[in-house]
Design an enzyme around this catalytic site. Structure first.
Site, short mmCIF file in Angstrom:
data_model
loop_
_atom_site.label_atom_id
_atom_site.label_comp_id
_atom_site.label_asym_id
_atom_site.label_seq_id
_atom_site.Cartn_x
_atom_site.Cartn_y
_atom_site.Cartn_z
N ASP A 17 -15.78 -11.17 51.58
CA ASP A 17 -15.22 -9.80 51.67
C ASP A 17 -13.74 -9.84 51.60
OD1 ASP A 17 -15.52 -7.06 51.88
OD2 ASP A 17 -15.81 -7.26 54.09
N GLY A 20 -10.97 -6.10 47.51
CA GLY A 20 -10.56 -4.85 47.27
C GLY A 20 -9.33 -4.92 48.19
N ARG A 21 -9.11 -5.30 49.25
CA ARG A 21 -7.73 -5.16 49.82
C ARG A 21 -6.82 -6.35 49.46
NH1 ARG A 21 -10.71 -5.87 55.70
NH2 ARG A 21 -12.41 -6.12 54.02
N ASN A 65 -23.67 -1.70 47.57
CA ASN A 65 -22.41 -1.51 46.77
C ASN A 65 -22.51 -0.55 45.85
OD1 ASN A 65 -21.71 -5.12 47.58
ND2 ASN A 65 -20.56 -3.53 48.40
N ARG A 193 -19.08 -7.78 61.09
CA ARG A 193 -20.44 -7.08 61.10
C ARG A 193 -21.05 -7.96 60.02
NH1 ARG A 193 -16.95 -2.61 59.38
NH2 ARG A 193 -16.60 -2.57 57.16
C1 IPE Z 1 -20.73 -6.97 52.06
O1 IPE Z 1 -19.24 -6.49 51.96
C2 IPE Z 1 -21.08 -7.25 50.75
C3 IPE Z 1 -20.68 -8.16 49.73
C4 IPE Z 1 -19.70 -8.86 50.31
C5 IPE Z 1 -21.33 -8.38 48.68
P1 IPE Z 1 -18.84 -4.84 51.85
O2 IPE Z 1 -17.54 -4.78 51.72
O3 IPE Z 1 -19.86 -4.18 50.95
O4 IPE Z 1 -19.70 -4.42 53.44
P2 IPE Z 1 -18.97 -3.30 54.50
O5 IPE Z 1 -19.17 -1.98 53.46
O6 IPE Z 1 -17.47 -3.44 54.65
O7 IPE Z 1 -20.06 -3.30 55.51
C1 IPE Z 2 -16.09 -8.00 48.54
O1 IPE Z 2 -14.92 -7.51 48.60
C2 IPE Z 2 -16.88 -7.98 47.23
C3 IPE Z 2 -17.81 -7.02 47.21
C4 IPE Z 2 -18.39 -6.60 47.99
C5 IPE Z 2 -18.48 -7.03 45.77
P1 IPE Z 2 -14.81 -5.98 48.89
O2 IPE Z 2 -14.64 -5.30 47.43
O3 IPE Z 2 -15.66 -5.51 49.72
O4 IPE Z 2 -13.27 -5.76 49.37
P2 IPE Z 2 -12.59 -4.84 50.56
O5 IPE Z 2 -13.63 -5.02 51.71
O6 IPE Z 2 -12.70 -3.51 49.94
O7 IPE Z 2 -11.38 -5.48 50.89
MG MG Z 3 -15.63 -5.29 51.71
#
Ligand code: IPE
Ligand code: IPE
Ligand code: MG
Length: 241
Positions: A17, A20-21, A65, A193
């Site tokens: 995870d 995005g950030r 997702n 979580r």
């Molecule tokens: C969990 O991350 C799923 C994956 C890493 C693929 P998310 O970014 O989707 O989880 P939430 O929405 O923060 O709980």
């Molecule tokens: C995890 O990174 C990858 C996927 C869920 C596909 P995120 O895309 O959830 O990154 P954040 O949580 O927005 O930073």
């Molecule tokens: Mg995430």
């Protein structure tokens, strides 16, 4: 890297995870974060295999997702295709066997095609088992398992009394691939979580939550996190002392 096998977990599960950030911090589009995340995954797979970890299971795309923009979702699957195209032969040479867990046949055709190719190419390998959870959700997995067991009762193949913990574990996707429960779960990016990941299987897993964003997790730091497992006192409800 010659660690005694007793010190390392057999099965490491990872929630990758923070892509995005990572991108937002750099004022880049989110998909660039996923690209960096794929690079990180490549390194972590290599290091896990070098360390002698037997099972590595990564959460790459959840059933939830799909709520993201079409642009982001499409970008993630295009990157997956790119990853397989560039890395499949290396995985094969390193004796890694790849399994895919989840409803991955609903992914775009190009991704399904590459995943089929990957599974087929690596199926005889007997080194590290690398499990990619794609369009995976633990509640969906449990629901399917319950339905399958109910069908077996209905058809008279088993009795309700035959449904024990072992039968449930066996009906889950991990059971079908003979993947044992994770010893260690690592989640990056500071979220504390589980996000619908391996709910049944992590009943007694040790957990590490780190603030490091997934694309920033370098292999040496990952190895340190994994090795810190040896200091955990796993009691499983009993007493060790
Ligand atoms: C969990 O991350 C799923 C994956 C890493 C693929 P998310 O970014 O989707 O989880 P939430 O929405 O923060 O709980
Ligand atoms: C995890 O990174 C990858 C996927 C869920 C596909 P995120 O895309 O959830 O990154 P954040 O949580 O927005 O930073
Ligand atoms: Mg995430």
């Amino acid at each position: 890297m010659a660690q005694s096998k007793e010190n390392i977990p057999r099965h490491v599960a990872v929630i990758m995870d923070g892509n995005g950030r990572w991108a937002e911090k750099r004022k880049l589009p989110r998909v660039m974060g996923h690209n960096a995340g794929m690079r990180s995954m490549r390194e972590i797979v290599r290091r896990s295999s070098d360390m002698g970890i037997e099972y590595l299971t990564v959460y790459a795309f959840s059933t939830e997702n799909w709520k993201r923009s079409e642009e982001e979702v499409g970008g993630i699957f295009r990157l997956l295709v790119k990853f397989v195209d560039s890395d499949l032969e290396e995985l094969y040479r390193n004796n890694v066997r790849v399994n895919v867990l989840g409803d991955w046949r609903k992914l775009p055709a190009a991704a399904v095609d590459r995943l089929e190719k990957t599974i087929e190419r690596t199926k005889e390998n007997d080194g590290m088992c690398f499990n990619i959870c794609l369009n995976y959700g633990s509640r969906a997995e449990i629901t399917d398992a319950v339905r399958e067991l109910a069908q077996k009762v209905k058809s008279g193949e088993i009795e309700p009394e035959d449904i024990d913990e072992q039968a449930i574990s066996g009906a889950l996707l991990t059971g079908k691939f003979d993947i044992p429960d994770p010893d260690l779960l690592i989640r990056t990016s500071g979220e504390i979580r589980i996000s619908n990941y391996l709910l049944w299987q992590i009943a007694y897993s040790e957990m590490i939550f780190t603030d490091i964003l997934w694309p920033d997790l370098d292999p040496d730091t990952y190895e340190e996190l994994v090795l810190s497992y040896k200091d955990r006192d796993r009691r499983f409800g009993g007493r060790n002392k």
